[in-house]
Design an enzyme around this catalytic site. Structure first.
Site, PDB file in Angstrom:
ATOM      1  N   HIS A  70       0.814  -1.270  -0.016  1.00 47.81           N
ATOM      2  CA  HIS A  70       0.026  -0.127   0.000  1.00 47.81           C
ATOM      3  C   HIS A  70       0.966   1.247   0.021  1.00 47.81           C
ATOM      4  O   HIS A  70       0.468   2.189  -0.374  1.00 47.81           O
ATOM      5  CB  HIS A  70      -1.011  -0.148   1.250  1.00 47.81           C
ATOM      6  CG  HIS A  70      -2.153   0.634   0.942  1.00 47.81           C
ATOM      7  ND1 HIS A  70      -2.435   1.782   0.262  1.00 47.81           N
ATOM      8  CD2 HIS A  70      -3.569   0.372   1.287  1.00 47.81           C
ATOM      9  CE1 HIS A  70      -3.731   2.032   0.092  1.00 47.81           C
ATOM     10  NE2 HIS A  70      -4.447   1.244   0.885  1.00 47.81           N
ATOM     11  N   GLY A  75      -5.738   2.427  -4.292  1.00 46.09           N
ATOM     12  CA  GLY A  75      -6.771   1.448  -4.954  1.00 46.09           C
ATOM     13  C   GLY A  75      -6.788   1.759  -6.530  1.00 46.09           C
ATOM     14  O   GLY A  75      -6.618   0.828  -7.453  1.00 46.09           O
ATOM     15  N   THR A 176     -24.338  12.046  -1.096  1.00 41.46           N
ATOM     16  CA  THR A 176     -23.943  11.065  -2.052  1.00 41.46           C
ATOM     17  C   THR A 176     -24.573   9.992  -1.638  1.00 41.46           C
ATOM     18  O   THR A 176     -24.775   9.623  -0.424  1.00 41.46           O
ATOM     19  CB  THR A 176     -22.431  11.017  -2.478  1.00 41.46           C
ATOM     20  OG1 THR A 176     -21.803  10.827  -1.207  1.00 41.46           O
ATOM     21  CG2 THR A 176     -22.007  12.518  -2.661  1.00 41.46           C
ATOM     22  N   ARG A 177     -24.159   8.953  -2.540  1.00 36.40           N
ATOM     23  CA  ARG A 177     -24.672   7.537  -1.934  1.00 36.40           C
ATOM     24  C   ARG A 177     -23.788   7.038  -0.990  1.00 36.40           C
ATOM     25  O   ARG A 177     -24.265   6.166   0.176  1.00 36.40           O
ATOM     26  CB  ARG A 177     -24.639   6.549  -3.460  1.00 36.40           C
ATOM     27  CG  ARG A 177     -25.638   6.773  -4.263  1.00 36.40           C
ATOM     28  CD  ARG A 177     -25.362   5.487  -5.286  1.00 36.40           C
ATOM     29  NE  ARG A 177     -24.274   5.500  -5.940  1.00 36.40           N
ATOM     30  CZ  ARG A 177     -23.827   4.313  -6.659  1.00 36.40           C
ATOM     31  NH1 ARG A 177     -24.527   3.477  -6.884  1.00 36.40           N
ATOM     32  NH2 ARG A 177     -22.484   4.577  -7.227  1.00 36.40           N
ATOM     33  N   SER A 301     -14.399   2.946   0.450  1.00 36.35           N
ATOM     34  CA  SER A 301     -15.418   3.223  -0.745  1.00 36.35           C
ATOM     35  C   SER A 301     -14.846   2.653  -1.891  1.00 36.35           C
ATOM     36  O   SER A 301     -13.710   3.241  -2.289  1.00 36.35           O
ATOM     37  CB  SER A 301     -16.157   4.386  -1.026  1.00 36.35           C
ATOM     38  OG  SER A 301     -16.883   4.268  -2.244  1.00 36.35           O
ATOM     39  N   ASP A 313      -9.882  -9.425 -17.542  1.00 32.30           N
ATOM     40  CA  ASP A 313      -9.835 -11.013 -18.594  1.00 32.30           C
ATOM     41  C   ASP A 313      -8.418 -11.024 -19.151  1.00 32.30           C
ATOM     42  O   ASP A 313      -7.840 -10.507 -19.905  1.00 32.30           O
ATOM     43  CB  ASP A 313     -10.547 -10.670 -19.468  1.00 32.30           C
ATOM     44  CG  ASP A 313     -10.811 -11.975 -20.515  1.00 32.30           C
ATOM     45  OD1 ASP A 313     -10.245 -13.053 -20.143  1.00 32.30           O
ATOM     46  OD2 ASP A 313     -11.400 -12.100 -21.500  1.00 32.30           O
TER      47      ASP A 313
END
Length: 369
Positions: A70, A75, A176-177, A301, A313
């Protein structure tokens, strides 16, 4: 018993650069351990920057576990790394080279800490009332709870909080959500943990500041362009006040992360002798590092992480599931997009075993009320 069938040494395509790479203090306050996605193993202090495990199951399925330091990347950078890796594996070649010059975040070169800088986000989190340390809470049995929220449930929470917070002539775009879901989780945790009304509680969230500084962080910057912020309250206020109160606390904490705050944080961290007190370890039951377990929470989040076109993939098809490989401690959680149902989310949350049933009950009951 493990049987080693074969080993390989992967040589770099080009000579490894010998120059010293700059690592900012914003990088340094991040966990020294790896950020896992599927599987993660108890660390030693002599770790490579990247750990990868490929597991083939008897049914023919495959899982890929990735542990990325990290301190090396956050992320968004990690997913950029994976997207380029996927393209190379498919024989397409890399598309967007990473921006590796970390000196662009050398804000700490400025020695003067702004007079109005609020360092409260770097205080140690509250303890349980009557406790002198967090050792007892760290060692209690925990487990991981997986919860789903549908698009309709999220919109119900959001509409409720926005209606509670509505003011005549208010042009604010509302919550916000993330703010309403995180606020709902924070309130629910206080209920499930049966906190005293005067119990202080803190919620830590990470904010991506790539587009919040001037100039903006270069596109495809590879490193950490995130900072922690803290929302604080008492359990009594969170439980007795409406959802808009908790969401408002989170909104205020996250929206202060702008150019001045980011650069002030960098200067503040530069002036500290030891940055390790703000690190945590991705290890369940660890007695080291910062701890945002009971009476606190830490919510990360992944809802806004860039989606990979066609999934991850490598040539064997798009993955069925992507998520964290470990949830490190009591109160730690991730909010992920539910890829099987548009607009829905999945929540991975570690809690003390004695709190799990009540949390799940309150979590869904309060949406209905």
């Amino acid at each position: 018993m493990v049987t080693v069938k074969e080993t390989h040494v992967v040589k770099p395509a080009e000579e490894t650069p010998s120059m010293i790479m700059y690592v900012s203090d914003i990088d340094q306050i991040n966990p020294i351990t790896h950020a896992p996605t599927i599987y993660f193993y108890r660390p030693c202090w002599d770790l490579p920057l990247v750990l990868i495990q490929l597991t083939k199951f008897s049914c023919g399925g495959v899982s890929l576990g990735l542990g990325l330091s990290h301190i090396l990347a956050d992320g968004q950078s990690a997913l950029h790394f994976i997207s380029e890796w996927v393209r190379i594996a498919r024989g397409e070649g890399p598309e967007y080279p990473p921006f590796l010059d970390r000196t662009v975040l050398g804000y700490e070169q400025e020695d003067l800490l702004p007079a109005d800088f609020d360092a409260s986000d770097y205080k140690q989190p509250p303890l349980m009332i009557g406790s002198l340390n967090d050792i007892e809470e760290r060692t209690k049995e925990t487990d991981v709870l997986m919860l789903k929220l549908s698009k309709e449930q999220i919109e119900k929470l959001r509409s409720k909080a926005n209606e509670e917070n509505k003011r005549p002539g208010d042009l604010d775009r509302g919550f916000t959500r993330f703010q309403v879901v995180a606020g709902h989780m924070w309130r629910t945790a206080c209920k499930a943990r049966k906190h005293m009304e005067t119990q202080e509680t803190a919620l830590k969230v990470m904010v991506n500041f790539r587009n919040k500084v001037k100039p903006s962080v270069p596109k495809f910057y590879f490193g950490n362009a995130i900072l922690p912020v803290i929302a604080s309250s008492t359990a009594g206020e969170l439980v007795s006040m409406p959802l808009s109160y908790a969401a408002g606390k989170i909104k205020a904490a996250t929206e202060k992360v702008m150019d001045g705050y980011v650069k002030g944080s960098a200067v503040f961290l530069k002036k500290q002798e030891d940055l390790s007190e703000w690190r945590y370890l991705h290890v369940v039951g660890s007695k080291e590092g910062t701890f945002y377990g009971n009476p606190n929470m830490s919510i990360t989040s992944w809802m806004t992480l860039p989606n990979l076109q066609g999934g991850t993939d490598f040539g064997w098809g798009e993955e069925d599931h992507f998520g964290p490989g470990a949830v490190g401690y009591d109160g730690k959680s991730f909010i992920l997009l539910d890829r099987s149902c548009s607009g829905s989310v999945v929540i991975a949350l570690r809690l003390q075993v004695t709190h799990i049933q009540d949390f799940e009950t309150f979590f869904y009951e309060d949406i209905l009320n």
